[in-house]
Design an enzyme around this catalytic site. Sequence first.
Site, PDB file in Angstrom:
ATOM      1  N   ASP A  80       0.928  -1.102   0.122  1.00 45.89           N
ATOM      2  CA  ASP A  80      -0.021  -0.050  -0.020  1.00 45.89           C
ATOM      3  C   ASP A  80       1.143   1.298  -0.014  1.00 45.89           C
ATOM      4  O   ASP A  80       2.089   1.174   0.318  1.00 45.89           O
ATOM      5  CB  ASP A  80      -0.885  -0.082   1.265  1.00 45.89           C
ATOM      6  CG  ASP A  80      -2.186   0.885   1.142  1.00 45.89           C
ATOM      7  OD1 ASP A  80      -2.487   1.151  -0.035  1.00 45.89           O
ATOM      8  OD2 ASP A  80      -2.846   0.806   2.081  1.00 45.89           O
ATOM      9  N   HIS A  81       0.244   2.281  -0.112  1.00 48.34           N
ATOM     10  CA  HIS A  81       0.931   3.707   0.088  1.00 48.34           C
ATOM     11  C   HIS A  81       2.364   3.583   0.123  1.00 48.34           C
ATOM     12  O   HIS A  81       3.067   3.631   1.222  1.00 48.34           O
ATOM     13  CB  HIS A  81       0.172   4.651   0.791  1.00 48.34           C
ATOM     14  CG  HIS A  81      -1.180   4.829   0.791  1.00 48.34           C
ATOM     15  ND1 HIS A  81      -1.590   6.051  -0.338  1.00 48.34           N
ATOM     16  CD2 HIS A  81      -2.326   4.290   1.141  1.00 48.34           C
ATOM     17  CE1 HIS A  81      -2.820   6.025  -0.385  1.00 48.34           C
ATOM     18  NE2 HIS A  81      -3.514   5.018   0.499  1.00 48.34           N
ATOM     19  N   HIS A  99      -9.036   8.826   4.312  1.00 52.95           N
ATOM     20  CA  HIS A  99      -8.557   7.644   5.057  1.00 52.95           C
ATOM     21  C   HIS A  99      -8.969   7.827   6.563  1.00 52.95           C
ATOM     22  O   HIS A  99      -8.640   9.003   7.010  1.00 52.95           O
ATOM     23  CB  HIS A  99      -7.103   7.381   5.219  1.00 52.95           C
ATOM     24  CG  HIS A  99      -6.579   7.196   3.698  1.00 52.95           C
ATOM     25  ND1 HIS A  99      -6.190   8.063   2.705  1.00 52.95           N
ATOM     26  CD2 HIS A  99      -6.401   5.843   3.184  1.00 52.95           C
ATOM     27  CE1 HIS A  99      -5.753   7.406   1.607  1.00 52.95           C
ATOM     28  NE2 HIS A  99      -6.056   6.173   1.918  1.00 52.95           N
ATOM     29  N   GLY A 100      -9.545   6.677   7.415  1.00 51.69           N
ATOM     30  CA  GLY A 100      -9.505   6.837   8.871  1.00 51.69           C
ATOM     31  C   GLY A 100     -11.290   6.977   9.216  1.00 51.69           C
ATOM     32  O   GLY A 100     -11.817   6.628   8.410  1.00 51.69           O
ATOM     33  N   GLY A 155      -9.970   4.595   1.476  1.00 45.41           N
ATOM     34  CA  GLY A 155     -10.652   5.093   2.506  1.00 45.41           C
ATOM     35  C   GLY A 155     -12.024   4.404   2.576  1.00 45.41           C
ATOM     36  O   GLY A 155     -13.020   4.937   2.980  1.00 45.41           O
ATOM     37  N   SER A 183     -13.515   2.221   4.934  1.00 47.21           N
ATOM     38  CA  SER A 183     -14.186   2.255   6.155  1.00 47.21           C
ATOM     39  C   SER A 183     -15.241   3.103   6.454  1.00 47.21           C
ATOM     40  O   SER A 183     -14.874   4.471   6.433  1.00 47.21           O
ATOM     41  CB  SER A 183     -13.149   2.499   7.165  1.00 47.21           C
ATOM     42  OG  SER A 183     -12.129   1.260   7.257  1.00 47.21           O
ATOM     43  N   ASN A 207     -10.171  -0.525  -1.029  1.00 50.45           N
ATOM     44  CA  ASN A 207      -9.300  -0.545   0.143  1.00 50.45           C
ATOM     45  C   ASN A 207      -9.988  -0.307   1.479  1.00 50.45           C
ATOM     46  O   ASN A 207     -10.600   0.711   1.552  1.00 50.45           O
ATOM     47  CB  ASN A 207      -8.060   0.312   0.143  1.00 50.45           C
ATOM     48  CG  ASN A 207      -7.370   0.209  -0.759  1.00 50.45           C
ATOM     49  OD1 ASN A 207      -7.269  -0.586  -1.782  1.00 50.45           O
ATOM     50  ND2 ASN A 207      -6.197   0.693  -0.945  1.00 50.45           N
ATOM     51  N   VAL A 208      -9.722  -1.327   2.522  1.00 48.50           N
ATOM     52  CA  VAL A 208     -10.376  -1.206   3.786  1.00 48.50           C
ATOM     53  C   VAL A 208      -9.191  -1.190   4.813  1.00 48.50           C
ATOM     54  O   VAL A 208      -8.640  -2.409   4.676  1.00 48.50           O
ATOM     55  CB  VAL A 208     -11.657  -2.115   3.940  1.00 48.50           C
ATOM     56  CG1 VAL A 208     -12.173  -1.991   5.513  1.00 48.50           C
ATOM     57  CG2 VAL A 208     -12.620  -1.898   2.943  1.00 48.50           C
ATOM     58  N   THR A 267      -8.955   0.806   8.571  1.00 42.62           N
ATOM     59  CA  THR A 267      -9.306   1.323   9.890  1.00 42.62           C
ATOM     60  C   THR A 267     -10.392   0.395  10.566  1.00 42.62           C
ATOM     61  O   THR A 267     -10.208   0.089  11.755  1.00 42.62           O
ATOM     62  CB  THR A 267     -10.269   2.679   9.604  1.00 42.62           C
ATOM     63  OG1 THR A 267      -9.070   3.690   9.140  1.00 42.62           O
ATOM     64  CG2 THR A 267     -10.571   3.300  11.044  1.00 42.62           C
TER      65      THR A 267
END
Length: 281
Positions: A84-85, A181-182, A210, A212, A231-232, A234
């Site tokens: 990831d990132h 994200h978060g 992001g 979640s 993408n999941v 948090t």
Amino acid sequence: MLTPVKDILKMASDANTSVIAFNALDYNMVYAVTQAAEKVKKPLICMLYPEHHTLNNWANPESFAATVKSLASEVSVPVGLHLDHCTDFNYIMRAIKAGFSCVMYDGSMLSLEENIANTRKVADTAHAFDVAVEAELGHVGFAATVSDQTNLDLYTQPDIAAKFIEESTCDALAVAIGSAHGVYKETPHLDIKRLSEINAATDTPLVLHGGSGIPNDQLDEAFVNGINKFNVGTEFFQLYYDTIKDYGRINGDSGNIFDFPNYCQPILIDYLVKKLELSKF
Ligand code: 13P
């Protein structure tokens, strides 16, 4: 069954849906991810976020890759291994050497020209090893700052997406369409119109970060309008932490660390199985 992420993205694109990519930290999380995939008979992707290693001392790329490879070999469904990132060229090369089949180079904070040039440099090397590259155009920020999800200046512009993909030669593109994200302070509203414009202008799998806390009806729409990787992190991390707290609270001084995996893994698997219902393979 360890499977190249590129092949999994093609399966998602052919099925007009999205594969779900989960961030994971350790054996318990990777075990839950692979077993959940097997339970629902759907492909998925397991991701290492480099800062969890470099800042928090969770798994390094080699141990993470070894864990995913081993646990993926115990299930019959495709499991992908993704970095990831990352902004560090050397770290990306380290991940490729460890066996990651897809790496994200995140140049989303740079100028368009620098983002293209750096992504191209990563892609030229990665492609020589048959490794795919995810890039980001526009910028997916942090949900803690509400303006990150609402500021249209950060959103991906459909008219430059095709040029970006052609010149950077990336294999998947993370798009900024209203997610962050978060933990969201305000319910996100994905810009599905923009997403379908980007999708119409390109034929590369698009990625939604992001994940979640985005309402399921919006995800259903996003998945049929070009999102092929979702993408999941948090939610999954929070659940893992909650299992640790609950295990301690329930068992107190009579608990022990040996029994913890048998307590937490089924809880993680239940969550993942539910989440995977979104993925319409
Ligand atoms: P969340 O942590 O907000 O679910 O986002 C995960 C992500 O996009 C990882 O790249």
